[in-house]
Design a protein around this motif. Sequence first.
Motif, PDB file in Angstrom:
ATOM      1  N   ARG A 151       5.353  -7.283  10.463  1.00 23.70           N
ATOM      2  CA  ARG A 151       5.342  -8.700  10.816  1.00 23.70           C
ATOM      3  C   ARG A 151       3.907  -9.180  10.590  1.00 23.70           C
ATOM      4  NH1 ARG A 151       9.996  -9.252  14.674  1.00 23.70           N
ATOM      5  NH2 ARG A 151      11.175  -7.403  14.104  1.00 23.70           N
ATOM      6  N   TYR A 152       3.775 -10.138   9.691  1.00 27.77           N
ATOM      7  CA  TYR A 152       2.439 -10.502   9.243  1.00 27.77           C
ATOM      8  C   TYR A 152       2.143 -11.978   9.483  1.00 27.77           C
ATOM      9  CZ  TYR A 152       5.293 -11.736   5.179  1.00 27.77           C
ATOM     10  OH  TYR A 152       6.255 -12.243   4.358  1.00 27.77           O
ATOM     11  N   PRO A 153       0.852 -12.307   9.616  1.00 33.60           N
ATOM     12  CA  PRO A 153       0.441 -13.704   9.822  1.00 33.60           C
ATOM     13  C   PRO A 153       0.912 -14.599   8.669  1.00 33.60           C
ATOM     14  CG  PRO A 153      -1.373 -12.224  10.298  1.00 33.60           C
ATOM     15  CD  PRO A 153      -0.290 -11.385   9.677  1.00 33.60           C
ATOM     16  N   VAL A 154       1.100 -15.850   8.985  1.00 35.52           N
ATOM     17  CA  VAL A 154       1.654 -16.792   8.018  1.00 35.52           C
ATOM     18  C   VAL A 154       0.804 -16.940   6.751  1.00 35.52           C
ATOM     19  CG1 VAL A 154       2.988 -18.088   9.703  1.00 35.52           C
ATOM     20  CG2 VAL A 154       0.645 -18.782   9.214  1.00 35.52           C
ATOM     21  N   PHE A 155      -0.504 -16.696   6.849  1.00 36.20           N
ATOM     22  CA  PHE A 155      -1.334 -16.846   5.660  1.00 36.20           C
ATOM     23  C   PHE A 155      -1.310 -15.604   4.769  1.00 36.20           C
ATOM     24  CE2 PHE A 155      -4.293 -14.822   8.568  1.00 36.20           C
ATOM     25  CZ  PHE A 155      -5.005 -13.964   7.751  1.00 36.20           C
ATOM     26  N   PHE A 156      -0.668 -14.532   5.196  1.00 37.26           N
ATOM     27  CA  PHE A 156      -0.564 -13.319   4.386  1.00 37.26           C
ATOM     28  C   PHE A 156       0.550 -13.459   3.358  1.00 37.26           C
ATOM     29  CE2 PHE A 156      -2.692  -9.522   6.559  1.00 37.26           C
ATOM     30  CZ  PHE A 156      -3.703 -10.298   7.073  1.00 37.26           C
ATOM     31  N   ASP A 157       0.440 -12.701   2.288  1.00 32.23           N
ATOM     32  CA  ASP A 157       1.444 -12.688   1.237  1.00 32.23           C
ATOM     33  C   ASP A 157       2.165 -11.339   1.262  1.00 32.23           C
ATOM     34  OD1 ASP A 157       2.657 -13.652  -1.331  1.00 32.23           O
ATOM     35  OD2 ASP A 157       1.571 -11.900  -2.099  1.00 32.23           O
ATOM     36  N   ASP A 158       3.489 -11.369   1.350  1.00 31.75           N
ATOM     37  CA  ASP A 158       4.245 -10.122   1.464  1.00 31.75           C
ATOM     38  C   ASP A 158       4.078  -9.230   0.237  1.00 31.75           C
ATOM     39  OD1 ASP A 158       5.777 -11.952  -0.068  1.00 31.75           O
ATOM     40  OD2 ASP A 158       7.636 -10.942   0.482  1.00 31.75           O
ATOM     41  N   ARG A 159       3.913  -9.803  -0.935  1.00 28.54           N
ATOM     42  CA  ARG A 159       3.714  -8.982  -2.138  1.00 28.54           C
ATOM     43  C   ARG A 159       2.377  -8.247  -2.087  1.00 28.54           C
ATOM     44  NH1 ARG A 159       5.989 -13.812  -3.940  1.00 28.54           N
ATOM     45  NH2 ARG A 159       3.885 -14.571  -4.276  1.00 28.54           N
ATOM     46  N   THR A 160       1.358  -8.894  -1.557  1.00 28.99           N
ATOM     47  CA  THR A 160       0.049  -8.249  -1.422  1.00 28.99           C
ATOM     48  C   THR A 160       0.121  -7.111  -0.407  1.00 28.99           C
ATOM     49  OG1 THR A 160      -1.067 -10.318  -1.969  1.00 28.99           O
ATOM     50  CG2 THR A 160      -2.381  -8.635  -0.862  1.00 28.99           C
ATOM     51  N   ILE A 161       0.806  -7.338   0.688  1.00 33.87           N
ATOM     52  CA  ILE A 161       0.965  -6.293   1.697  1.00 33.87           C
ATOM     53  C   ILE A 161       1.698  -5.098   1.093  1.00 33.87           C
ATOM     54  CG2 ILE A 161       2.111  -5.678   3.866  1.00 33.87           C
ATOM     55  CD1 ILE A 161       1.595  -8.597   4.760  1.00 33.87           C
ATOM     56  N   SER A 162       2.804  -5.340   0.421  1.00 36.16           N
ATOM     57  CA  SER A 162       3.582  -4.258  -0.201  1.00 36.16           C
ATOM     58  C   SER A 162       2.751  -3.496  -1.219  1.00 36.16           C
ATOM     59  CB  SER A 162       4.832  -4.811  -0.874  1.00 36.16           C
ATOM     60  OG  SER A 162       5.716  -5.326   0.073  1.00 36.16           O
ATOM     61  N   ALA A 163       2.024  -4.213  -2.036  1.00 35.92           N
ATOM     62  CA  ALA A 163       1.192  -3.567  -3.068  1.00 35.92           C
ATOM     63  C   ALA A 163       0.103  -2.724  -2.427  1.00 35.92           C
ATOM     64  CB  ALA A 163       0.590  -4.611  -3.985  1.00 35.92           C
ATOM     65  N   THR A 164      -0.504  -3.208  -1.354  1.00 36.70           N
ATOM     66  CA  THR A 164      -1.564  -2.471  -0.669  1.00 36.70           C
ATOM     67  C   THR A 164      -1.008  -1.196  -0.037  1.00 36.70           C
ATOM     68  OG1 THR A 164      -2.740  -4.531  -0.220  1.00 36.70           O
ATOM     69  CG2 THR A 164      -3.348  -2.623   1.109  1.00 36.70           C
ATOM     70  N   VAL A 165       0.142  -1.284   0.602  1.00 34.31           N
ATOM     71  CA  VAL A 165       0.773  -0.103   1.217  1.00 34.31           C
ATOM     72  C   VAL A 165       1.149   0.906   0.140  1.00 34.31           C
ATOM     73  CG1 VAL A 165       2.795   0.712   2.484  1.00 34.31           C
ATOM     74  CG2 VAL A 165       1.559  -1.301   3.282  1.00 34.31           C
ATOM     75  N   GLN A 166       1.748   0.444  -0.943  1.00 32.92           N
ATOM     76  CA  GLN A 166       2.134   1.358  -2.016  1.00 32.92           C
ATOM     77  C   GLN A 166       0.919   2.038  -2.630  1.00 32.92           C
ATOM     78  OE1 GLN A 166       4.692  -0.731  -4.752  1.00 32.92           O
ATOM     79  NE2 GLN A 166       6.266  -1.031  -3.207  1.00 32.92           N
ATOM     80  N   LYS A 167      -0.165   1.285  -2.808  1.00 36.76           N
ATOM     81  CA  LYS A 167      -1.390   1.866  -3.359  1.00 36.76           C
ATOM     82  C   LYS A 167      -1.976   2.898  -2.381  1.00 36.76           C
ATOM     83  CE  LYS A 167      -5.910   0.652  -5.198  1.00 36.76           C
ATOM     84  NZ  LYS A 167      -6.872  -0.418  -5.447  1.00 36.76           N
ATOM     85  N   ARG A 168      -1.946   2.575  -1.097  1.00 43.20           N
ATOM     86  CA  ARG A 168      -2.496   3.491  -0.085  1.00 43.20           C
ATOM     87  C   ARG A 168      -1.736   4.801  -0.046  1.00 43.20           C
ATOM     88  NH1 ARG A 168      -4.588   6.702   2.915  1.00 43.20           N
ATOM     89  NH2 ARG A 168      -5.297   6.357   5.051  1.00 43.20           N
ATOM     90  N   LEU A 169      -0.416   4.737  -0.222  1.00 45.04           N
ATOM     91  CA  LEU A 169       0.412   5.938  -0.135  1.00 45.04           C
ATOM     92  C   LEU A 169       0.733   6.561  -1.493  1.00 45.04           C
ATOM     93  CD1 LEU A 169       2.851   4.747   2.679  1.00 45.04           C
ATOM     94  CD2 LEU A 169       0.828   6.210   2.909  1.00 45.04           C
ATOM     95  N   ALA A 170       0.291   5.960  -2.572  1.00 37.90           N
ATOM     96  CA  ALA A 170       0.599   6.443  -3.926  1.00 37.90           C
ATOM     97  C   ALA A 170       0.182   7.896  -4.196  1.00 37.90           C
ATOM     98  CB  ALA A 170      -0.020   5.515  -4.969  1.00 37.90           C
ATOM     99  N   PRO A 171      -0.945   8.375  -3.657  1.00 37.63           N
ATOM    100  CA  PRO A 171      -1.313   9.760  -3.945  1.00 37.63           C
ATOM    101  C   PRO A 171      -0.250  10.792  -3.553  1.00 37.63           C
ATOM    102  CG  PRO A 171      -3.192   8.611  -3.031  1.00 37.63           C
ATOM    103  CD  PRO A 171      -1.993   7.677  -2.906  1.00 37.63           C
ATOM    104  N   ALA A 172       0.656  10.409  -2.652  1.00 37.26           N
ATOM    105  CA  ALA A 172       1.707  11.345  -2.242  1.00 37.26           C
ATOM    106  C   ALA A 172       3.033  10.977  -2.863  1.00 37.26           C
ATOM    107  CB  ALA A 172       1.825  11.363  -0.712  1.00 37.26           C
TER     108      ALA A 172
END
Length: 171
Positions: A150-171
């Motif tokens: 659940r993210y603040p209204v000024f956040f972008d869901d695509r950016t959040i998803s991309a950041t999470v995927q990048k963070r976990l990509a090594p595994a």
Amino acid sequence: QMKLDAPLADERLVSIACGTRPNVVPGTAVAVLAGDWREQAVEAFDVEDEDCAIETELVDGNTKVVVTGVPAHASTPEKGKNAAKMLLSVLRKLGIGGAPVALLDEACAEGSAGEAMGIAGCDAVSGPLTLNLGLLSAGEGALSVTFDCRYPVFFDDRTISATVQKRLAPA
């Protein structure tokens, strides 16, 4: 919600079952480990909280590990104690699950505001971002996780998803 999958090559991790819905902080997490890990699992559980516990038993030569936390709604994850996160910590300390378990434990370790995932933030209107590891499962060579974010209204869901995927990509 974000669902991510990773290959899991560690045959010592037979299965994980945790969570009922992504929008609920899981109160129970169950893993089955090949062989007898009862004593080591109990030693690896370092949570000093009377609401949380670990139980182990030997079933057909395998160790069943049950971690108990406190369920809560994902909109207020700070009111719960996430059993999935505690189980991941135990598995990482045992060296079971390889990179997917270790990285997921590291990325979910700090609170429920997404700090270690790199997505934390807040605004005056909607408050802080919350991130709940709601579903965790493993078996047949794969690890699966579903987050409720659940993210603040000024956040972008695509950016959040991309950041999470990048963070976990090594595994």
